[in-house]
Design an enzyme around this catalytic site. Structure first.
Site, PDB file in Angstrom:
ATOM      1  CE  LYS A 156      48.135  49.497  28.238  1.00 21.11           C
ATOM      2  NZ  LYS A 156      48.102  49.939  29.643  1.00 21.11           N
ATOM      3  CB  SER A 205      50.932  41.852  29.987  1.00 20.72           C
ATOM      4  OG  SER A 205      49.975  42.737  29.440  1.00 20.72           O
ATOM      5  CD  GLU A 216      37.325  44.781  36.335  1.00 24.62           C
ATOM      6  OE1 GLU A 216      38.480  44.916  36.767  1.00 24.62           O
ATOM      7  OE2 GLU A 216      36.323  44.645  37.074  1.00 24.62           O
ATOM      8  N   GLY A 272      38.998  38.445  36.467  1.00 26.91           N
ATOM      9  CA  GLY A 272      39.771  39.566  37.006  1.00 26.91           C
ATOM     10  C   GLY A 272      38.898  40.769  37.265  1.00 26.91           C
ATOM     11  CG  ASP A 307      41.267  44.354  39.302  1.00 32.64           C
ATOM     12  OD1 ASP A 307      41.023  43.639  38.311  1.00 32.64           O
ATOM     13  OD2 ASP A 307      41.910  45.412  39.225  1.00 32.64           O
ATOM     14  CB  SER A 367      41.801  48.578  23.953  1.00 37.14           C
ATOM     15  OG  SER A 367      41.755  47.195  24.270  1.00 37.14           O
TER      16      SER A 367
END
Length: 322
Positions: free
Chosen positions: A56, A81, A207, A211, A213, A307
């Protein structure tokens, strides 16, 4: 005439130049044990060794550095989060400004403490009953801060794509690139870089089952909202893909694999015992998909983006010993 893509390969390359000497160029790990388990040659991009412990930082710094100086001086706001929270806090400190971050009440303690340690003010909310995007936008507007969202922003996406760019510069052409999917920023940037360099590479997102989506959205052809997931992978506990990220991923992502909590826990344990690295649950989902046979075969050379590794000792111990 088709509209220009929100993020181009040139944007990713410019972000890489901007991040040079600021972000770490993280190592790429190989393991004969992992190759044997996967039946392929596997290259693990270890973003758990990135500054703040996750990819990030790349996107947060790139976006913050591109703000007009006068705007940046007033401070930066974010909602997250955990990993984006830390990333914005550190980026703000590196660029000489302040940060205010909206975090869920149940965010891991280690992530809250790290965010505060980088100098950010933390405001909390209930992720299961409140809309973090609306709250974050209101917080930024009320305080006159520049808002850097965690994934749905071209400069953030371009920054995240530098992880895949570095991986491919080191490995050369891959048959498949496997990337965790939350809001979709990492895979959108990664797919932009990967497909520009090697158009035949298959980009596969991962995923948590709770979740899915992005999987549902890609199948439907439009963004779908699912209940806020309860999953080990807290960094992927999102209900809806981003608008910008979904538009990119709809064009460039080839498949989505799903993993359950047991498979995530096994991947974390495998990474610790056999690869000698610590991964947080979200960071372990690509490895989980590979070890569980969720990645379509036969790719001969596979790149994984691990990640992040932000997890406190009690939680890590509980998960891997479970």
């Amino acid at each position: 005439m088709a509209s220009a893509p929100a993020v181009t390969f040139d944007d990713v390359r410019a972000a890489a130049a901007r991040l040079a000497g600021v972000a770490h160029r993280t190592p790429v790990l190989t393991s004969r044990t992992l190759n044997a388990a996967a039946g392929a040659e596997v290259f693990v991009k270890c973003e758990n060794f990135q500054r703040i412990g996750a990819f990030k930082f790349r996107g947060a710094y790139n976006a913050a550095a591109l703000l007009p100086a006068a705007r940046r001086a007033k401070g930066i706001a974010a909602y997250s989060s955990g990993n984006h929270a830390q990333a914005v806090a550190l980026a703000a400190r590196e660029l000489g400004t302040g940060a205010v971050v909206l975090m869920p009440e149940d965010a891991p303690r280690s992530k809250r403490e790290a965010t505060a340690g980088y100098g950010a003010e933390i405001v909390t909310y209930d992720r299961y009953t409140e809309d973090r995007t609306a709250l974050g936008e209101a917080l930024a507007a009320d305080r006159g801060l520049a808002l850097i969202p965690p994934y749905d922003h071209p400069d953030v996406i371009a920054g995240q794509g530098t992880a895949a760019l570095e991986l491919l510069e080191e490995t050369g052409e891959l048959d498949a690139l496997v990337v965790p999917v939350g809001g979709g920023g990492l895979i959108a940037g990664s797919a932009t870089a990967a497909k520009a360099l090697h158009p035949a590479v298959r980009v596969i997102g991962v995923e948590p089952e709770a979740g899915d989506d992005t999987l549902r959205s890609l199948a439907a052809g439009h963004r779908v909202t699912v209940p806020v997931p309860r999953t080990l992978a807290d960094g992927q506990a999102l209900a809806t893909p981003g608008e910008i990220t979904f538009a990119i991923n709809r064009r460039l992502v080839d498949a989505i694999a799903l993993v359950d909590d047991e498979e995530i826990a096994y991947a974390m344990r495998f990474a610790f015992e056999r690869l000698k690295i610590v991964l947080e649950p979200s960071g372990a989902t690509p490895l989980a998909a590979l070890l569980a046979g969720r990645v379509e075969r036969p790719p001969r050379r596979i790149g994984l983006i691990a990640s992040g590794g932000n997890i406190d000792t009690p939680r890590f111990t509980k998960i891997v010993s479970g």
